[in-house]
Each structure stands twice: as C-alpha cells, then as structure tokens.
Design an enzyme around this catalytic site. Structure first.
Site, PDB file in Angstrom:
ATOM      1  N   ASN A   1       0.851  -1.194   0.000  1.00 13.77           N
ATOM      2  CA  ASN A   1       0.000   0.000   0.000  1.00 13.77           C
ATOM      3  C   ASN A   1       0.881   1.235   0.000  1.00 13.77           C
ATOM      4  O   ASN A   1       2.105   1.131   0.032  1.00 13.77           O
ATOM      5  CB  ASN A   1      -0.965  -0.032   1.194  1.00 13.77           C
ATOM      6  CG  ASN A   1      -0.212  -0.094   2.502  1.00 13.77           C
ATOM      7  OD1 ASN A   1       0.553   0.810   2.829  1.00 13.77           O
ATOM      8  ND2 ASN A   1      -0.404  -1.178   3.254  1.00 13.77           N
TER       9      ASN A   1
ATOM     10  N   ASP B   1      -4.526  -6.020   4.754  1.00  7.36           N
ATOM     11  CA  ASP B   1      -5.613  -6.811   5.334  1.00  7.36           C
ATOM     12  C   ASP B   1      -5.582  -8.254   4.850  1.00  7.36           C
ATOM     13  O   ASP B   1      -6.004  -9.156   5.544  1.00  7.36           O
ATOM     14  CB  ASP B   1      -6.959  -6.178   4.979  1.00  7.36           C
ATOM     15  CG  ASP B   1      -7.150  -4.858   5.714  1.00  7.36           C
ATOM     16  OD1 ASP B   1      -6.821  -4.817   6.913  1.00  7.36           O
ATOM     17  OD2 ASP B   1      -7.595  -3.872   5.082  1.00  7.36           O
TER      18      ASP B   1
ATOM     19  N   LYS C   1       8.571 -17.810  -9.717  1.00  5.77           N
ATOM     20  CA  LYS C   1       7.948 -16.690 -10.430  1.00  5.77           C
ATOM     21  C   LYS C   1       6.808 -17.208 -11.310  1.00  5.77           C
ATOM     22  O   LYS C   1       7.006 -18.169 -12.071  1.00  5.77           O
ATOM     23  CB  LYS C   1       9.007 -15.989 -11.283  1.00  5.77           C
ATOM     24  CG  LYS C   1       8.482 -14.752 -11.951  1.00  5.77           C
ATOM     25  CD  LYS C   1       9.535 -14.061 -12.778  1.00  5.77           C
ATOM     26  CE  LYS C   1       8.876 -12.959 -13.588  1.00  5.77           C
ATOM     27  NZ  LYS C   1       9.746 -12.465 -14.641  1.00  5.77           N
TER      28      LYS C   1
ATOM     29  N   PRO D   1      -3.667 -11.526  10.186  1.00  5.04           N
ATOM     30  CA  PRO D   1      -4.037 -11.277  11.581  1.00  5.04           C
ATOM     31  C   PRO D   1      -4.162  -9.775  11.806  1.00  5.04           C
ATOM     32  O   PRO D   1      -3.421  -8.993  11.212  1.00  5.04           O
ATOM     33  CB  PRO D   1      -2.841 -11.838  12.363  1.00  5.04           C
ATOM     34  CG  PRO D   1      -1.706 -11.872  11.399  1.00  5.04           C
ATOM     35  CD  PRO D   1      -2.318 -12.089  10.050  1.00  5.04           C
ATOM     36  N   ASP D   2      -5.121  -9.371  12.629  1.00  5.31           N
ATOM     37  CA  ASP D   2      -5.224  -7.957  13.005  1.00  5.31           C
ATOM     38  C   ASP D   2      -4.326  -7.769  14.227  1.00  5.31           C
ATOM     39  O   ASP D   2      -4.650  -8.227  15.332  1.00  5.31           O
ATOM     40  CB  ASP D   2      -6.680  -7.589  13.305  1.00  5.31           C
ATOM     41  CG  ASP D   2      -6.828  -6.085  13.483  1.00  5.31           C
ATOM     42  OD1 ASP D   2      -5.987  -5.479  14.177  1.00  5.31           O
ATOM     43  OD2 ASP D   2      -7.785  -5.517  12.913  1.00  5.31           O
ATOM     44  N   ILE D   3      -3.188  -7.132  14.020  1.00  2.00           N
ATOM     45  CA  ILE D   3      -2.171  -7.041  15.073  1.00  2.00           C
ATOM     46  C   ILE D   3      -2.672  -6.182  16.228  1.00  2.00           C
ATOM     47  O   ILE D   3      -2.568  -6.558  17.398  1.00  2.00           O
ATOM     48  CB  ILE D   3      -0.857  -6.474  14.487  1.00  2.00           C
ATOM     49  CG1 ILE D   3      -0.388  -7.391  13.346  1.00  2.00           C
ATOM     50  CG2 ILE D   3       0.215  -6.350  15.552  1.00  2.00           C
ATOM     51  CD1 ILE D   3       0.656  -6.801  12.440  1.00  2.00           C
TER      52      ILE D   3
ATOM     53  N   PHE E   1      -4.701   3.448  14.854  1.00  2.00           N
ATOM     54  CA  PHE E   1      -4.939   4.491  13.859  1.00  2.00           C
ATOM     55  C   PHE E   1      -6.098   4.067  12.984  1.00  2.00           C
ATOM     56  O   PHE E   1      -6.334   2.866  12.797  1.00  2.00           O
ATOM     57  CB  PHE E   1      -3.683   4.709  12.998  1.00  2.00           C
ATOM     58  CG  PHE E   1      -2.654   5.538  13.704  1.00  2.00           C
ATOM     59  CD1 PHE E   1      -1.957   5.024  14.779  1.00  2.00           C
ATOM     60  CD2 PHE E   1      -2.418   6.841  13.311  1.00  2.00           C
ATOM     61  CE1 PHE E   1      -1.038   5.797  15.467  1.00  2.00           C
ATOM     62  CE2 PHE E   1      -1.497   7.619  13.980  1.00  2.00           C
ATOM     63  CZ  PHE E   1      -0.803   7.100  15.056  1.00  2.00           C
TER      64      PHE E   1
ATOM     65  N   LYS F   1     -14.453   1.519  15.235  1.00  2.00           N
ATOM     66  CA  LYS F   1     -13.228   0.708  15.149  1.00  2.00           C
ATOM     67  C   LYS F   1     -12.576   0.578  16.527  1.00  2.00           C
ATOM     68  O   LYS F   1     -12.080  -0.475  16.903  1.00  2.00           O
ATOM     69  CB  LYS F   1     -12.268   1.365  14.160  1.00  2.00           C
ATOM     70  CG  LYS F   1     -11.082   0.527  13.806  1.00  2.00           C
ATOM     71  CD  LYS F   1     -10.348   1.093  12.604  1.00  2.00           C
ATOM     72  CE  LYS F   1     -11.127   0.885  11.321  1.00  2.00           C
ATOM     73  NZ  LYS F   1     -10.475   1.411  10.147  1.00  2.00           N
TER      74      LYS F   1
ATOM     75  N   LYS G   1     -12.006  -3.111  18.018  1.00  2.00           N
ATOM     76  CA  LYS G   1     -10.650  -3.651  18.201  1.00  2.00           C
ATOM     77  C   LYS G   1     -10.242  -3.692  19.671  1.00  2.00           C
ATOM     78  O   LYS G   1      -9.337  -4.438  20.040  1.00  2.00           O
ATOM     79  CB  LYS G   1      -9.644  -2.825  17.411  1.00  2.00           C
ATOM     80  CG  LYS G   1      -9.944  -2.836  15.912  1.00  2.00           C
ATOM     81  CD  LYS G   1      -8.709  -2.654  15.082  1.00  2.00           C
ATOM     82  CE  LYS G   1      -9.064  -2.598  13.609  1.00  2.00           C
ATOM     83  NZ  LYS G   1      -7.941  -2.911  12.745  1.00  2.00           N
TER      84      LYS G   1
HETATM   85  O1  C5P Z   1      -8.919  -2.056  10.259  1.00  2.00           O
HETATM   86  P1  C5P Z   1      -7.948  -0.966   9.906  1.00  2.00           P
HETATM   87  O2  C5P Z   1      -6.844  -1.401   9.006  1.00  2.00           O
HETATM   88  O3  C5P Z   1      -8.582   0.313   9.441  1.00  2.00           O
HETATM   89  O4  C5P Z   1      -7.279  -0.596  11.319  1.00  2.00           O
HETATM   90  C1  C5P Z   1      -6.246   0.319  11.441  1.00  2.00           C
HETATM   91  C2  C5P Z   1      -5.519   0.120  12.728  1.00  2.00           C
HETATM   92  O5  C5P Z   1      -5.326  -1.268  13.000  1.00  2.00           O
HETATM   93  C3  C5P Z   1      -4.119   0.689  12.671  1.00  2.00           C
HETATM   94  O6  C5P Z   1      -3.751   1.054  13.987  1.00  2.00           O
HETATM   95  C4  C5P Z   1      -3.313  -0.492  12.158  1.00  2.00           C
HETATM   96  O7  C5P Z   1      -1.949  -0.379  12.542  1.00  2.00           O
HETATM   97  C5  C5P Z   1      -3.981  -1.636  12.864  1.00  2.00           C
HETATM   98  N1  C5P Z   1      -3.965  -2.911  12.098  1.00  2.00           N
HETATM   99  C6  C5P Z   1      -3.199  -3.954  12.539  1.00  2.00           C
HETATM  100  N2  C5P Z   1      -3.237  -5.148  11.873  1.00  2.00           N
HETATM  101  C7  C5P Z   1      -4.010  -5.320  10.773  1.00  2.00           C
HETATM  102  C8  C5P Z   1      -4.784  -4.245  10.303  1.00  2.00           C
HETATM  103  C9  C5P Z   1      -4.746  -3.053  10.983  1.00  2.00           C
HETATM  104  O8  C5P Z   1      -2.491  -3.794  13.526  1.00  2.00           O
HETATM  105  N3  C5P Z   1      -4.014  -6.480  10.149  1.00  2.00           N
END
Ligand code: C5P
Length: 401
Positions: free
Chosen positions: A208, A276, A286, A303-305, A323, A337, A341
């Site tokens: 991104n 995501d 390749k 994973p959502d960290i 953020f 959010k 979260k």
């Molecule tokens: O869901 P979104 O991407 O909008 O969430 C943004 C926040 O979640 C940011 O703080 C980003 O660093 C964190 N995040 C994360 N792991 C992910 C997606 C987002 O830590 N896979």
C-alpha cells in the site's frame, strides 16, 4: 547541562580527530567530565599528550596496559561512564562494533558496556555510502546505538557529500539528548510503522502507499522524551528514526511475531498500514505468463495485530493506541473501530486522495478516547507526533507518576 556526567570519549583515527579536541572542551563547558580513549589510528592524528592535557584526565590507549587494569578494569571503565561517545566513528570502528570485535581497547570497551553509545561518524563519502558501511549502520541502529551526523559538505580528501563529522556543539547537543531524563525515561513503548509487503511470488508483492512517515515521527518523538522504543517497521520509504530499537519485517504475519516478541510494553502505538489480506496461494517460483489465461490468486485474511494485542490477556500494554485511515465518515467509523478492536485511543484521519495526507508530510487527525473526540488542526506529521508523544507522557504520568 551535563553537570556531573561522565563521558567516555573514544577517538578514532581520522582527520576529524582534531574536532574531538574541541569536543572535549565543549563537553567540559557543559559540565561533563571527559575520560578519553585514543585508538592506535587516532594517535596518528592527535597526540595522547594533547588529549590528556585538554581532558585533564589520563588518556587510555592500550588493552594490555596492566597499570590501567590495576586502577580500573576495562569493564569498569566502560560501565562507570554515563555515555560512550565515539568521535570520530570511522568506517573501521563501526565495522568492528557491528561485528562485535574486541581486539583493542576501544572495541573491547564498546562490546563490554551496558551503557548507551553515541557515534559521530566521519569518513570519505564513498566509504560512508558503501553498502558495507550502510549495513553496519543499520545493524548498529538496530542494536540501539545513537548517531549524530555525518554532515554533508566538503571533506579533507577534496570530495563533497555526507561524511563530515558533526560539529562539536552538535555532538554536545546529541549527548544532552541521549542523557536527558525525559518524562518517558525508562518506559518501554512499542511502535509499528510502514506498510507490509505480502508476496505473490518471489518477485511480486501486494503493498500500500504508506511511507512510514507518521510512525517514524512518533517513534522519534517518543525517543526524544526518553522512551525506550521498539520500532517494528515494514519496508518504509523514510529512513528509520535514530536511538530506537529497529525490528524490520516484511509481512503482516512477521509483524505480529515481532510485536509479540517485543512485549511487554507500557504503550503500544500501532501506526503501521498492515495489509488486510495476503495471497494464500503465494508461489515459490515466479508465476509465468501463459497462454492459458490469467493467474488465479486466492486471498487469506491477515491477523489484526492491533486487535490481537488490545485483546490479549496478561500481556496487553496498559495503553493501546490504534490508527484509523478512512476516506469517509472518519470519526464515526473510527469510533466504532475503537470499540471493535478494543484499543484505548484511536488517531483517526481522512486519507482520501484530495487531502494529500497518504504519503504527504501533513496530517489532520482526530483523537478519540474515552473522554470523546478531539479535532486537531492540520499540521506537519512531526508536530502530530510530538503532540501525541506529549499526551502519552501525560497519560503515563497520571497513572504512575
Ligand atoms: O482495520 P484498519 O486497518 O482500518 O485498522 C487500522 C488500525 O489497525 C491501525 O492502527 C493499524 O496499525 C492496525 N492494524 C493492525 N493489523 C491489521 C490491520 C490493521 O495492527 N491487520
């Protein structure tokens, strides 16, 4: 001021060693006691007599000087200091430090110490830009070594570019910064930053537009307040901050592992733009163009960290900051959010292309906390970082003065 501070000054062998003499004087003006160490190569540029006369101290030169060992062992010599300063830090000294060599007094002191180290590099521009020196620099930064300079300019060898040692007063300011007991001194803070790269095959990836500028600025602002920062960064455009522990990762999964390994922390700031999705069917080879049509990519959710850490039992940092980069309904989406979260604060911003924020130098954020929504005026990413760092310091101070 540096009153009562003991600085171990290691003078390497380079033409800039003459500036080390002036640096001794300026450090003394600020109140510091300077204990000098002169390398063999350093002796070719300045004499032991002038160094010890200016410092008003014995100059240490040899690892096997038994008198020194009787007076003070090399371990003690390095640990009795409040800060080790290497000026000039030559390419050779940096290489020794990065590799952990201990074959003379300077390198042994640097390996034996548990005290902060500040380097003021000085060398020919080609040597500075050589991949080997840049590798050593990255390694030393990752090890927590601080750097001041090098500056750009004309050099004794007649070339121009980065390689000049920082000026004595700049070194004194960096020493003061390294030793200042800021409001976050001793607090371990974790910061994630930059994009992640999710491989499609060995040569292609999904990414991104995050430059890493905001996360880098936040880490720098926290370090300036004395925090002990673990900086977990994806492949960012901007150079990483100085004086923090740098942990480089590529993918979201690696970022999560690095974050878990860096815990516990008192604060987690999740500024990374984590992808995501990753390609579940990433290829080892390749992917070739074929006449049979387009490749078919399968995606898997990363994973959502932030959510993982915010919902951790036991090891959750007491303050978790996320953020939210949105392109519409910024505050409403960010507020939900925050609940979803489970983080304490959300820094929300509008990243629709018209704002120029993504990849730009400015930001306009809303800080969403338990107390409600604050709209901050549009300002530089560095200023956002400084204000956020101040708020973090205030929050930690209120909770544990
Ligand atoms: O869901 P979104 O991407 O909008 O969430 C943004 C926040 O979640 C940011 O703080 C980003 O660093 C964190 N995040 C994360 N792991 C992910 C997606 C987002 O830590 N896979």
């Amino acid at each position: 001021m540096l009153t009562g501070k003991r600085i171990l000054l290691i003078i390497g062998g380079g033409i800039a060693a003459y500036k080390a003499l002036e640096t001794i004087r300026r450090l003394q003006d600020a109140g510091a006691v300077v204990v000098p160490v002169l390398t063999r190569a350093g002796e070719e540029f300045v004499t032991p007599l002038s160094v010890s006369a200016l410092a008003g101290q014995k100059v240490y030169r040899d690892l096997f000087d038994l008198t020194d060992e009787a007076e003070m062992g090399h371990i003690e010599l390095s640990r009795a200091a409040d800060l080790l300063v290497v000026a000039p830090a030559t390419a050779d000294l940096m290489a020794k430090m990065a590799q952990g060599h201990a074959n003379d007094l300077a390198s042994t002191l640097l390996l034996a110490t548990d005290t902060q180290v500040l380097c003021a590099p000085a060398m020919n521009v080609r040597m500075w830009e050589h991949p080997a020196t840049q590798r050593n620099l990255a390694q030393l930064r990752a090890d927590g070594v601080r750097f001041i300079g090098p500056n750009e300019g004309g050099m004794a060898c007649g070339e121009f570019g980065p390689g000049r040692m920082a000026e004595p007063l700049e070194i004194v300011a960096a020493v003061q910064g390294a030793l200042s007991a800021g409001p976050l001194a001793g607090r371990h803070i974790l910061v994630t930053s930059g994009p992640t790269h999710e491989p499609i095959d060995p040569v292609r990836y999904i990414a991104n537009r995050s430059s890493g500028a905001q996360g880098t600025a936040i880490a720098r602002a926290l370090a300036a307040l004395g925090a002990d920062v673990s900086f977990v960064t994806g492949p960012a455009d901007v150079a990483p901050p100085e004086g923090v522990r740098i942990i480089r990762v590529e993918t979201a999964q690696q970022m999560l592992e690095a974050v878990e390994a860096a815990l516990p922390a008192e604060v987690g700031v999740f500024a990374a733009a984590v992808a995501d999705w990753r390609v579940a069917s990433a290829s080892d080879q390749k992917i070739k163009k074929t006449v049979d049509g387009l490749p078919h990519l399968e995606f898997a959710e990363n994973p959502d960290i932030l959510a993982t850490v915010a919902q951790m039992e036991g090891r959750r940092p007491p303050l978790v900051i996320g953020f939210a980069a949105e392109t519409q309904d910024v505050v409403a989406l960010a507020t939900s959010k925050r609940d979803r979260k489970g983080c304490d604060w959300i820094v929300a911003n509008d990243v629709s292309p018209a704002t120029g924020i993504m990849g730009g130098s400015e930001n306009a954020v809303h800080l969403i906390t338990d107390a409600g929504v604050e709209d901050w005026p549009r300002m530089g990413k560095n200023e956002v970082a400084v204000q956020l760092a101040d708020r973090i310091a205030a929050a930690l101070h209120a909770e544990r003065p």
